[in-house]
Structures are given as structure tokens and as C-alpha cells.
Design a protein around this motif. Structure first.
Motif, PDB file in Angstrom:
ATOM      1  N   LEU A 101      -1.124   6.187  -6.936  1.00 33.58           N
ATOM      2  CA  LEU A 101      -2.098   5.323  -7.608  1.00 33.58           C
ATOM      3  C   LEU A 101      -3.261   4.925  -6.710  1.00 33.58           C
ATOM      4  O   LEU A 101      -4.113   4.143  -7.121  1.00 33.58           O
ATOM      5  CB  LEU A 101      -1.405   4.077  -8.171  1.00 33.58           C
ATOM      6  N   MET A 102      -3.299   5.459  -5.485  1.00 35.53           N
ATOM      7  CA  MET A 102      -4.459   5.212  -4.619  1.00 35.53           C
ATOM      8  C   MET A 102      -5.677   5.803  -5.321  1.00 35.53           C
ATOM      9  O   MET A 102      -5.634   6.909  -5.831  1.00 35.53           O
ATOM     10  CB  MET A 102      -4.280   5.876  -3.251  1.00 35.53           C
TER      11      MET A 102
ATOM     12  N   LEU B 152      -3.429  -6.958  -8.695  1.00 35.61           N
ATOM     13  CA  LEU B 152      -3.464  -5.527  -8.980  1.00 35.61           C
ATOM     14  C   LEU B 152      -4.676  -5.261  -9.873  1.00 35.61           C
ATOM     15  O   LEU B 152      -4.748  -5.755 -10.999  1.00 35.61           O
ATOM     16  CB  LEU B 152      -2.176  -5.088  -9.676  1.00 35.61           C
ATOM     17  N   ILE B 153      -5.612  -4.481  -9.360  1.00 38.08           N
ATOM     18  CA  ILE B 153      -6.908  -4.290 -10.028  1.00 38.08           C
ATOM     19  C   ILE B 153      -7.159  -2.811 -10.257  1.00 38.08           C
ATOM     20  O   ILE B 153      -7.038  -2.000  -9.339  1.00 38.08           O
ATOM     21  CB  ILE B 153      -8.060  -4.830  -9.157  1.00 38.08           C
ATOM     22  N   ARG B 154      -7.560  -2.474 -11.458  1.00 41.57           N
ATOM     23  CA  ARG B 154      -7.936  -1.090 -11.772  1.00 41.57           C
ATOM     24  C   ARG B 154      -9.250  -0.744 -11.068  1.00 41.57           C
ATOM     25  O   ARG B 154     -10.212  -1.512 -11.133  1.00 41.57           O
ATOM     26  CB  ARG B 154      -8.134  -0.912 -13.269  1.00 41.57           C
TER      27      ARG B 154
ATOM     28  N   ASP C 166       0.833  -1.215   0.000  1.00 41.60           N
ATOM     29  CA  ASP C 166       0.000   0.000   0.000  1.00 41.60           C
ATOM     30  C   ASP C 166       0.866   1.264   0.000  1.00 41.60           C
ATOM     31  O   ASP C 166       0.500   2.263  -0.628  1.00 41.60           O
ATOM     32  CB  ASP C 166      -0.956   0.000   1.193  1.00 41.60           C
ATOM     33  N   GLN C 167       1.996   1.225   0.679  1.00 40.32           N
ATOM     34  CA  GLN C 167       2.907   2.380   0.672  1.00 40.32           C
ATOM     35  C   GLN C 167       3.453   2.625  -0.734  1.00 40.32           C
ATOM     36  O   GLN C 167       3.589   3.774  -1.163  1.00 40.32           O
ATOM     37  CB  GLN C 167       4.056   2.165   1.662  1.00 40.32           C
ATOM     38  N   ILE C 168       3.755   1.547  -1.443  1.00 38.10           N
ATOM     39  CA  ILE C 168       4.231   1.666  -2.827  1.00 38.10           C
ATOM     40  C   ILE C 168       3.126   2.262  -3.698  1.00 38.10           C
ATOM     41  O   ILE C 168       3.374   3.183  -4.488  1.00 38.10           O
ATOM     42  CB  ILE C 168       4.703   0.300  -3.372  1.00 38.10           C
ATOM     43  N   LEU C 169       1.914   1.767  -3.545  1.00 38.18           N
ATOM     44  CA  LEU C 169       0.772   2.287  -4.285  1.00 38.18           C
ATOM     45  C   LEU C 169       0.612   3.780  -4.030  1.00 38.18           C
ATOM     46  O   LEU C 169       0.416   4.570  -4.962  1.00 38.18           O
ATOM     47  CB  LEU C 169      -0.482   1.508  -3.853  1.00 38.18           C
ATOM     48  N   ASP C 170       0.727   4.169  -2.773  1.00 39.07           N
ATOM     49  CA  ASP C 170       0.601   5.573  -2.392  1.00 39.07           C
ATOM     50  C   ASP C 170       1.756   6.409  -2.962  1.00 39.07           C
ATOM     51  O   ASP C 170       1.536   7.504  -3.496  1.00 39.07           O
ATOM     52  CB  ASP C 170       0.551   5.690  -0.865  1.00 39.07           C
ATOM     53  N   ALA C 171       2.986   5.897  -2.877  1.00 43.92           N
ATOM     54  CA  ALA C 171       4.152   6.622  -3.391  1.00 43.92           C
ATOM     55  C   ALA C 171       4.054   6.855  -4.894  1.00 43.92           C
ATOM     56  O   ALA C 171       4.555   7.859  -5.406  1.00 43.92           O
ATOM     57  CB  ALA C 171       5.433   5.857  -3.055  1.00 43.92           C
ATOM     58  N   LEU C 172       3.388   5.952  -5.591  1.00 40.39           N
ATOM     59  CA  LEU C 172       3.199   6.087  -7.043  1.00 40.39           C
ATOM     60  C   LEU C 172       1.966   6.937  -7.377  1.00 40.39           C
ATOM     61  O   LEU C 172       1.631   7.085  -8.554  1.00 40.39           O
ATOM     62  CB  LEU C 172       3.068   4.700  -7.687  1.00 40.39           C
TER      63      LEU C 172
END
Length: 182
Positions: free
Chosen positions: A104-105, A141-143, A96-102
Motif C-alpha cells: 500500500l506504499m 491513515l490517509i489515501r 510503515d513495514q505493515i503498509l509495505d507488506a500490504l
């Protein structure tokens, strides 16, 4: 890792998707993208958390930039990592941290599956856990757009979870294992 070993892991992953996820209709949204070959299955043999995070970063970035018609969803299969469900569960915070850093949340979600998946408040052998059990640890990983479209077709999506638990209880452990056999 040999090509043969990779093929075996992919075959078992596809069997799980085809026979359990789609075959039992655990996810009514999966079949449409799977039959259109819009599901990417990426297998990484590493156990190293930094390497897993790098691969996850690359796959999230790819999913964010490639049109859904090419890749609608990605399964990151980790056959040699996270033997323990608890270690896998802890890694979800990193994911989730990676998702946030990108940034993409709100665009991409990460669902998770594991051979020892266990919902809070259940016993290890409770069949309800099998709705999220897979042959290997998997980050899905889901859009968000895909989820929104799917949910609009199933206005009472919460019923799906309850139905899945009932189906797993009816199937039983032996039935679940039979569905994974060739």
C-alpha cells in the motif's frame, strides 16, 4: 473497556478534530471529508503491540478496498498505548513495514499525532509541537489520492505548516487546552 469510556475517548477525539484540526484550519483538507462523515474513528483499548499491528493491518486493508465516498480517511486512536512519544515514534517503523507488506506504499500514508509530540530540534514545551499534539496517540491513515486532490487545491501547501506554527504560538498552551474543554 466500558461503552462510557469509549464514548468519552471518542468525544475528546472529535473535539480535537473539530476545534483544533478543523476549527483552527490546521489541515484545510479535513473539513470536507469530516462533514461528509467520511472519517472513520477507530478506538482500540489494547497496549499489546501485536494486537495494535493486527488492528492497523485490518484498517489499512479496509481503507484500500472501501470506496473513498464511504471512508476517506481513518483515525486509529490508541488511548492506552504508547505513553512515551519515543516508543510511539519507534512504532512508526513497524507501521510503515505493515503498509509495505500490504503493498500500500504510494496508496496510503500514515500520519501521526501524540500528546507529547515533539519535532526534532525543538524544546518539549515549544508551541510548534502542538500542531501534531492530540489527546491520545493517533495513527492517521490517509489515501494518497485524497492528499493529491487536496494539494492541487493548495498549490503552496508548505505555507500551511508555517502558518500553523504561527497560530499555535499565538494561541498558547492555555488557549489550546481551552479548545479541548467541553
Amino acid at each position: 473497556m466500558s461503552d462510557e469510556a469509549l464514548r468519552e475517548i471518542e468525544t475528546l477525539t472529535r473535539r480535537w478534530v473539530e476545534n483544533i484540526v478543523i476549527g483552527m484550519n490546521l489541515c484545510p483538507f479535513a473539513k470536507g471529508v469530516y462533514v461528509k462523515d467520511q472519517v472513520k474513528i477507530h478506538i482500540t483499548p489494547t497496549q499489546d503491540l501485536s494486537e495494535i499491528s493486527q488492528v492497523l493491518t485490518e484498517l489499512l486493508s479496509e481503507l484500500a478496498t472501501v470506496p473513498a465516498e464511504q471512508i476517506d480517511t481513518t483515525l486509529l486512536v490508541l488511548p492506552f498505548a504508547f505513553e512515551s512519544f519515543y516508543a510511539f515514534n519507534d512504532y512508526l517503523d513497524v507501521a510503515d513495514q505493515i503498509l509495505d507488506a500490504l503493498n500500500l506504499m504510494g496508496e496510503i500514508q500514515i500520519a501521526n499525532f501524540h500528546p507529547q509530540y515533539q519535532f526534532a530540534g525543538t524544546q518539549v514545551d515549544d508551541m510548534s509541537n502542538y500542531t501534531n499534539r492530540s489527546p491520545y496517540p493517533i495513527l492517521h491513515l490517509i489515501r494518497e489520492d485524497s492528499i493529491d486532490r487536496a494539494v492541487s487545491q493548495f498549490p503552496d501547501a508548505a505555507v500551511i505548516f508555517e502558518r500553523n506554527i504561527a497560530m499555535m504560538e499565538e494561541l498558547g498552551l492555555d488557549g489550546w487546552h481551552k479548545l479541548l474543554k467541553p
